[in-house]
Enzyme design. Structure first.
Site, PDB file in Angstrom:
ATOM      1  N   ASP A 163       0.813  -1.219   0.000  1.00 46.36           N
ATOM      2  CA  ASP A 163       0.000   0.000   0.000  1.00 46.36           C
ATOM      3  C   ASP A 163       0.848   1.272   0.000  1.00 46.36           C
ATOM      4  OD1 ASP A 163      -2.080  -1.762   0.240  1.00 46.36           O
ATOM      5  OD2 ASP A 163      -2.933  -0.867   2.047  1.00 46.36           O
ATOM      6  N   ASP A 164       0.201   2.362  -0.399  1.00 48.04           N
ATOM      7  CA  ASP A 164       0.660   3.750  -0.196  1.00 48.04           C
ATOM      8  C   ASP A 164       1.688   4.238  -1.197  1.00 48.04           C
ATOM      9  OD1 ASP A 164      -0.988   3.483   1.961  1.00 48.04           O
ATOM     10  OD2 ASP A 164       0.576   3.669   3.484  1.00 48.04           O
ATOM     11  N   HIS A 214      -6.140   3.115  -4.013  1.00 50.53           N
ATOM     12  CA  HIS A 214      -6.032   3.274  -2.556  1.00 50.53           C
ATOM     13  C   HIS A 214      -6.374   4.708  -2.133  1.00 50.53           C
ATOM     14  CE1 HIS A 214      -5.016   1.891   1.380  1.00 50.53           C
ATOM     15  NE2 HIS A 214      -3.844   2.492   1.487  1.00 50.53           N
ATOM     16  N   HIS A 218      -5.049   9.261   0.932  1.00 51.94           N
ATOM     17  CA  HIS A 218      -5.070   8.369   2.094  1.00 51.94           C
ATOM     18  C   HIS A 218      -5.783   9.031   3.279  1.00 51.94           C
ATOM     19  CE1 HIS A 218      -3.716   5.285   4.934  1.00 51.94           C
ATOM     20  NE2 HIS A 218      -3.285   4.597   3.897  1.00 51.94           N
ATOM     21  N   TYR A 255      -6.734   2.406   6.015  1.00 50.02           N
ATOM     22  CA  TYR A 255      -6.943   1.935   7.395  1.00 50.02           C
ATOM     23  C   TYR A 255      -8.023   0.850   7.484  1.00 50.02           C
ATOM     24  CZ  TYR A 255      -4.977   6.617   7.771  1.00 50.02           C
ATOM     25  OH  TYR A 255      -4.215   7.749   7.571  1.00 50.02           O
ATOM     26  N   HIS A 308       3.468  -2.412   3.150  1.00 53.98           N
ATOM     27  CA  HIS A 308       3.549  -1.043   2.636  1.00 53.98           C
ATOM     28  C   HIS A 308       4.892  -0.810   1.952  1.00 53.98           C
ATOM     29  CE1 HIS A 308       0.586  -0.988   5.885  1.00 53.98           C
ATOM     30  NE2 HIS A 308       0.002   0.005   5.233  1.00 53.98           N
TER      31      HIS A 308
END
Length: 354
Positions: A163-164, A214, A218, A255, A308
């Protein structure tokens, strides 16, 4: 010695920074930074110290991309929550001046963000309560094939997810390690980074990996209106389609904050919600050995592993990844993207994960 506050707003183009002292005087000229220049932004903030403390950073809850790298760099980071601020635009945070002013005039109202608590430091109880309320609706979506947590438990495959990103440093390291083992994965990208680093996204896709949505910045999704939430997804999907040539089929909520209100706002949205059943907790940087142990102890046939490679110091994840891959391969588990893990045996649709 006066305190100084760096309000950092996010916009479609990147970040806007205003630095004020506790008398409201501007410490430096306003500056703008792209999403791919966070390391340079941190260096710039440090240079403003002039023998004093580095300015405290103030973000809002729709910016979940800066607390990780900034706390890892030792900066003092605060979050200003929605009830403290004026209304946001449909896309973007409140202005950098408004964030700095909130810190200057009422610093005690802000939440100090820690590396251990992450962006939601101080709001964990609210988060868990919202997720619990959303469980019935989420279960119904899972049964309908609109939310995917894991694959079949008799399927000797695992999906590693990251992720991210993309990230200017860690993404290519993760892609290189995966390629070394012939493993394929799914990368859930944030639009803010996709727009700044399109070549890194192309690198992911060219290596045979899957790309998912995503969100753009965020955010903590419960703080968004339904219109703001869909705008985040739409813009990220459009940016990914522009860069890769294909719209993403999967959306991972930041989250995992699936409250009833968030799920209602996502009702009918064309992407499939993608969760996980193994959380590496690598964002807390517990050490590469602990990250690898957490994954290998929790993962089995059909697992979806959350890790991540962006929005923070992901060196420990990179260091842990070879051990994770080798451990899973030794068990006879193939590493595939979420889309393949979720497919039915004939490849036509989501698997029955019950």
């Amino acid at each position: 010695m006066s305190k100084r506050y760096a309000g950092i707003a996010w916009t479609e183009a990147g970040y806007r920074v205003e630095v004020l002292d506790d008398a409201g005087r501007r410490v430096a000229e306003p500056s703008s930074w792209s999403g791919g220049r966070v390391a340079e932004l941190i260096c710039w903030l440090r240079q403003l110290s002039d023998g004093r403390e580095v300015p405290a950073v103030v973000l809002d809850s729709t910016n979940g991309l800066l607390d990780g790298p900034m706390t890892a760099a030792g900066l003092e980071v605060y979050r200003a929550d929605p009830w403290l601020l004026p209304p946001r635009p449909d896309f973007g945070s409140v202005t950098a001046v408004q964030l700095a002013e909130q810190a200057r005039t009422a610093p005690g109202a802000l939440a100090r963000v820690t590396a251990e608590g992450g962006t939601l430091t101080g709001r964990a109880e609210e988060y868990f309560e919202g997720v619990e309320r959303g469980e019935p609706a989420r279960a119904a979506l899972t049964a309908a094939g609109r939310c995917f947590d894991h694959g079949r438990r008799d399927d000797p495959r695992v999906a590693l997810t990251f992720d991210d990103g993309p990230d200017p440093v860690f993404t290519r390291q993760v892609v290189e390690i995966l390629g070394r083992y012939g493993a394929r994965a799914t990368f859930f990208c944030v639009g803010h980074h996709v727009a700044a680093l399109p070549d890194e996204v192309r690198r992911i896709a060219a290596a045979g990996h899957e790309v998912g949505n995503h969100s753009w910045s965020h955010p903590f999704l419960p703080d968004l209106t339904p219109e703001q939430l869909r705008e985040q997804l739409d813009r990220t999907g459009e940016e990914l389609a522009r860069v890769t040539g294909a719209a993403p089929a999967w959306f991972r909520p930041p989250y995992g904050a699936l409250t009833p209100e968030v799920l209602a706002a996502l009702d009918g949205y064309p992407t499939t919600l993608t969760m996980w059943d193994v959380d590496a907790r690598d964002w807390s940087r517990p050490g590469p050995e602990q990250i690898a142990a957490t994954v290998l102890e929790g993962a089995g046939p059909g697992s979806v592993v959350l890790m991540h490679e962006g929005a923070g110091d992901r060196a420990q994840t990179v260091q842990a990844l070879p051990s994770i891959i080798e451990g899973l391969l030794e068990r006879g588990l193939e590493l595939v993207p979420v889309g393949e893990l979720a497919a039915t045996p004939d490849g036509t649709g989501p698997a029955d994960a019950a």
